[in-house]
Design an enzyme around this catalytic site. Sequence first.
Site, PDB file in Angstrom:
ATOM      1  CD  GLU A  60      -2.827   0.872   2.585  1.00 21.49           C
ATOM      2  OE1 GLU A  60      -2.943   1.874   3.339  1.00 21.49           O
ATOM      3  OE2 GLU A  60      -3.032  -0.371   2.647  1.00 21.49           O
ATOM      4  CG  ASP A  61       1.424   3.056   3.073  1.00 19.22           C
ATOM      5  OD1 ASP A  61       0.592   3.524   2.528  1.00 19.22           O
ATOM      6  OD2 ASP A  61       1.421   2.750   4.505  1.00 19.22           O
TER       7      ASP A  61
END
Length: 181
Positions: A60-61
Amino acid sequence: MEPSLLEKAARVAAVAHKDQKRKEADVPYIEHPIVVAIILAQHGFGEEVIAAGLVHDVLEDTEYPEVQMRAELGEGVMAIVDAVTNDDSLSWDEKKKKYIETVRAGSKGARAVATADKIANARSLVAAHAREGSAVWAHFNAGREKKLWFENAMLAMLEETWQHPLVEEYAALVAQMNALD
């Protein structure tokens, strides 16, 4: 001797998050997945779940390649990570609703990682509020009301689907967050 699954996951997390900082403080991001892994270990979860806790935010990051992570950590870890990864192609509201439903449909390991993540984040938010007061809500894209809506909706789903001491700990933290100005 080949490194253990936890050693591999720790390396992936350290490499992937190496230059990142947490939202609410000038703290290296790697602290967060380590705290999540510690929470999971303290509650007796196995190596695969703890490894997933270490890398739960990588897809996600970060730009860490999913195919590489899958090859290094295996399908079991990746199934958990997939269940707790937000779909950033959606609006904030839709993303959070989908997250809740994905965790609901996920394994016990996915619920454990999601709950440990929420506990770690809630602890950070409560501590940041003690330092910053209501200005802490500016760190969240959706603001106080939507952040609290999500935490309460997540808690309601967990209380419906999973009986575990982590859910009780999260409930206490959600109550604390609801009381913050």
